[in-house]
Design a protein around this motif. Structure first.
Motif, short mmCIF file in Angstrom:
data_model
loop_
_atom_site.label_atom_id
_atom_site.label_comp_id
_atom_site.label_asym_id
_atom_site.label_seq_id
_atom_site.Cartn_x
_atom_site.Cartn_y
_atom_site.Cartn_z
N HIS A 29 47.20 103.59 -27.26
CA HIS A 29 46.19 103.11 -26.30
C HIS A 29 46.78 101.99 -25.45
N ASP A 30 46.89 102.26 -24.14
CA ASP A 30 47.45 101.27 -23.25
C ASP A 30 46.45 100.15 -22.93
N ASN A 31 45.16 100.47 -23.03
CA ASN A 31 44.12 99.51 -22.63
C ASN A 31 43.58 98.77 -23.85
N LEU A 32 43.63 97.46 -23.77
CA LEU A 32 43.17 96.61 -24.87
C LEU A 32 42.24 95.56 -24.29
N TYR A 33 41.13 95.35 -24.98
CA TYR A 33 40.09 94.45 -24.49
C TYR A 33 39.73 93.43 -25.58
N TRP A 34 39.34 92.26 -25.12
CA TRP A 34 38.74 91.26 -26.01
C TRP A 34 37.31 91.00 -25.54
N TYR A 35 36.41 90.97 -26.51
CA TYR A 35 35.00 90.63 -26.28
C TYR A 35 34.61 89.56 -27.29
N ARG A 36 33.50 88.91 -27.02
CA ARG A 36 33.03 87.87 -27.92
C ARG A 36 31.51 87.89 -28.00
N ARG A 37 31.00 87.65 -29.21
CA ARG A 37 29.56 87.47 -29.38
C ARG A 37 29.33 86.12 -30.03
N VAL A 38 28.71 85.22 -29.29
CA VAL A 38 28.32 83.94 -29.88
C VAL A 38 26.89 84.06 -30.37
N MET A 39 26.48 83.15 -31.25
CA MET A 39 25.20 83.24 -31.92
C MET A 39 24.05 83.44 -30.94
N GLY A 40 23.28 84.49 -31.17
CA GLY A 40 22.08 84.70 -30.38
C GLY A 40 22.31 85.26 -28.99
N LYS A 41 23.56 85.57 -28.67
CA LYS A 41 23.85 86.07 -27.32
C LYS A 41 24.38 87.50 -27.37
N GLU A 42 24.50 88.08 -26.19
CA GLU A 42 25.05 89.43 -26.11
C GLU A 42 26.57 89.41 -26.29
N ILE A 43 27.11 90.55 -26.61
CA ILE A 43 28.56 90.71 -26.61
C ILE A 43 29.03 90.60 -25.17
N LYS A 44 30.01 89.74 -24.94
CA LYS A 44 30.49 89.53 -23.58
C LYS A 44 31.99 89.79 -23.45
N PHE A 45 32.36 90.36 -22.36
CA PHE A 45 33.75 90.66 -22.02
C PHE A 45 34.55 89.38 -21.83
#
Lengths: 118, 110
Positions: A29-45
């Motif tokens: 897989h050439d494409n790699l992504y990082w996302y984050r979910r902080v408490m009470g929030k949506e998963i964000k790019f």
């Protein structure tokens, strides 16, 4: 086929310390992504690599975050120095193709690395 | 700014009690809608992709539908193993990232 692997699964650090999260994408897989979910929030790019190049880092919160993908294989996300608001779950995902507008491409996520900053 | 909103936030169902989850979006030129399932301590697991209004997809007890303004995830005769958080997301930007909704936590009691 092995999935997306993330390490560590959980990290607890003091404010001001440094933490490095690692992601091993699905092989090929050439494409790699990082996302984050902080408490009470949506998963964000956070950002997107194509091979070893940063394609889009528009979601990176500030310059305390540094992502690398040397050699186009695994990736690391370093937080230095960590702040309380950095606590959350950091997800890595990978895909074979670039565009998510195409029905052929799907993001496969890892289990996440939970970061707790005290 | 692209926005994806899910409702309800949480849903408690008895086993066999069918229900629907809603995902509404304000994305200019919508070009796809993804549904994911997430179990505690795990990452989102892909369920469906929908690309055009009127499209429907099914997998076991789950059926996803798409209109021009929203998507529904119907759970028919759910079982306890269907308990999870269901996430919807829309591709945004140059098509290289997903904008997620907050998710719906579903608990199916036996």
């Amino acid at each position: 086929e092995a999935g997306v692997t993330q390490f560590p699964s959980h990290s607890v650090i003091e404010k001001g310390q440094t933490v490095t999260l690692r992601c091993d994408p699905i092989s090929g897989h050439d494409n790699l992504y990082w996302y984050r979910r902080v408490m009470g929030k949506e998963i964000k790019f956070l950002l997107h690599f194509v091979k070893e190049s940063k394609q889009d880092e528009s979601g990176m919160p500030n310059n305390r975050f540094l992502a690398e993908r040397t050699g186009g294989t695994y990736s690391t996300l370093k937080v230095q120095p960590a702040e309380l608001e950095d606590s959350g779950v950091y997800f890595c995902a990978s895909s074979s193709g670039l565009s998510l507008f195409s029905g052929a491409n799907v993001l496969t996520f890892g289990a996440g690395s939970r970061l707790t900053v005290l | 700014e692209d926005q994806v909103t899910q409702s309800p936030e949480a849903l408690r169902l008895q086993e066999g009690e069918s229900s629907s989850l809603n995902c509404s979006y304000t994305v200019s030129g919508l070009r796809g809608l993804f549904w994911y399932r997430q179990d505690p301590g795990k990452g989102p697991e892909f369920l469906f992709t929908l690309y055009s209004a009127g499209e429907e997809k099914e997998k076991e007890r789950l059926k996803a539908t798409l209109t021009k303004k929203e998507s529904f995830l119907h759970i028919t005769a759910p079982k306890p193993e269907d308990s999870a958080t269901y996430l919807c997301a829309s591709p945004s930007g140059a098509g290289n990232k997903l904008t997620f909704g907050g998710g719906t936590r579903v608990l199916v009691k036996p």
